[in-house]
Scaffold this motif. Structure first.
Motif, PDB file in Angstrom:
ATOM      1  N   ILE A   1      34.416  36.084  37.457  1.00  0.00           N
ATOM      2  CA  ILE A   1      35.787  36.160  36.958  1.00  0.00           C
ATOM      3  C   ILE A   1      36.668  35.164  37.714  1.00  0.00           C
ATOM      4  O   ILE A   1      37.486  34.467  37.107  1.00  0.00           O
ATOM      5  N   GLY A   2      36.485  35.070  39.018  1.00  0.00           N
ATOM      6  CA  GLY A   2      37.258  34.109  39.802  1.00  0.00           C
ATOM      7  C   GLY A   2      37.037  32.681  39.332  1.00  0.00           C
ATOM      8  O   GLY A   2      37.982  31.897  39.211  1.00  0.00           O
ATOM      9  N   ALA A   3      35.791  32.329  39.050  1.00  0.00           N
ATOM     10  CA  ALA A   3      35.497  30.976  38.569  1.00  0.00           C
ATOM     11  C   ALA A   3      36.143  30.728  37.213  1.00  0.00           C
ATOM     12  O   ALA A   3      36.654  29.630  36.956  1.00  0.00           O
ATOM     13  N   LEU A   4      36.146  31.739  36.360  1.00  0.00           N
ATOM     14  CA  LEU A   4      36.783  31.583  35.051  1.00  0.00           C
ATOM     15  C   LEU A   4      38.297  31.397  35.191  1.00  0.00           C
ATOM     16  O   LEU A   4      38.894  30.577  34.486  1.00  0.00           O
ATOM     17  N   LEU A   5      38.913  32.123  36.112  1.00  0.00           N
ATOM     18  CA  LEU A   5      40.351  31.942  36.342  1.00  0.00           C
ATOM     19  C   LEU A   5      40.641  30.521  36.829  1.00  0.00           C
ATOM     20  O   LEU A   5      41.594  29.875  36.372  1.00  0.00           O
ATOM     21  N   MET A   6      39.808  30.028  37.739  1.00  0.00           N
ATOM     22  CA  MET A   6      39.994  28.647  38.204  1.00  0.00           C
ATOM     23  C   MET A   6      39.746  27.654  37.073  1.00  0.00           C
ATOM     24  O   MET A   6      40.392  26.610  37.004  1.00  0.00           O
ATOM     25  N   HIS A   7      38.813  27.988  36.191  1.00  0.00           N
ATOM     26  CA  HIS A   7      38.534  27.136  35.036  1.00  0.00           C
ATOM     27  C   HIS A   7      39.776  26.987  34.163  1.00  0.00           C
ATOM     28  O   HIS A   7      40.092  25.883  33.713  1.00  0.00           O
TER      29      HIS A   7
ATOM     30  N   ILE B   1      41.433  32.073  25.949  1.00  0.00           N
ATOM     31  CA  ILE B   1      41.185  33.287  25.170  1.00  0.00           C
ATOM     32  C   ILE B   1      39.680  33.523  25.028  1.00  0.00           C
ATOM     33  O   ILE B   1      39.195  34.646  25.187  1.00  0.00           O
ATOM     34  N   ASN B   2      38.944  32.466  24.756  1.00  0.00           N
ATOM     35  CA  ASN B   2      37.494  32.574  24.624  1.00  0.00           C
ATOM     36  C   ASN B   2      36.873  33.119  25.915  1.00  0.00           C
ATOM     37  O   ASN B   2      36.102  34.088  25.885  1.00  0.00           O
ATOM     38  N   HIS B   3      37.205  32.524  27.038  1.00  0.00           N
ATOM     39  CA  HIS B   3      36.630  32.952  28.312  1.00  0.00           C
ATOM     40  C   HIS B   3      37.172  34.307  28.770  1.00  0.00           C
ATOM     41  O   HIS B   3      36.505  35.001  29.537  1.00  0.00           O
ATOM     42  N   ARG B   4      38.356  34.675  28.308  1.00  0.00           N
ATOM     43  CA  ARG B   4      38.861  36.003  28.654  1.00  0.00           C
ATOM     44  C   ARG B   4      37.952  37.078  28.076  1.00  0.00           C
ATOM     45  O   ARG B   4      37.770  38.142  28.667  1.00  0.00           O
TER      46      ARG B   4
END
Length: 172
Positions: free
Chosen positions: A54-60, A157-160
């Motif tokens: 989740i952290g990596a996705l937020l940084m993404h 939105i997709n990664h969320r």
């Protein structure tokens, strides 16, 4: 964020840019709601050896937005220094799993806010006509700035969806 459910004019921005920012704000609001109160261990959790945290996705999300700032406003790619900061978050994968970990939620929210605040400032410098300016984009296809910035929050939105799936399977 006071009128999060309104897609409307935002003072200081042209009408279409206001609507684009309204949609971006709602996407971000729902992202932050879905990550509220997560611990460092939860932010670092990996479903398996191929997944993103989740952290990596937020940084993404922050990295993609920053890259599109450069692409659309400065007409350039990230330089070596910027790639050392954002590269792992842009590419995710193995590098993201190794480098993006050990941070609390405030760290990620601060990065997201820092990049978004720059986006607000940059959008003050253009008008609705700028959104329709076309240029070469992915694989030498034509796209306009409107599509490019739609993609910024569409990607979030997709990664969320991934974030919500990971949260349901947290084992920490």
């Amino acid at each position: 964020m006071n009128n999060i459910y309104l897609i409307s004019d935002i003072p200081g921005y042209s009408p279409q840019i206001s609507r684009l920012l309204s949609m971006m704000n709602y996407a971000r609001f729902t992202t932050l709601e879905s990550t509220k109160n997560l611990s460092v261990n939860q932010l670092d959790f990996l479903l398996d050896s191929e997944s993103n945290s989740i952290g990596a996705l937020l940084m993404h999300f922050a990295a993609v937005e920053y890259a599109y700032q450069l692409e659309t406003f400065e007409k350039r790619d990230l330089n070596d220094e910027e790639m050392s900061i954002w590269g792992a978050a842009l590419d995710l994968g193995e590098e993201g799993r190794k480098k993006i970990r050990g941070n609390d939620l405030n760290y990620y929210v601060d990065k997201l806010n820092e990049v978004r605040n720059r986006t607000y400032e940059l959008f003050k410098t253009v008008d609705d006509d700028w959104l329709y300016k076309e240029e070469e984009f992915w694989y030498k296809k034509q796209a306009n700035h409107y599509f490019m910035w739609f993609h910024v929050f569409e990607d979030e939105i997709n990664h969320r969806g991934q974030i919500r799936m990971i949260k349901k399977r947290l084992k920490v």
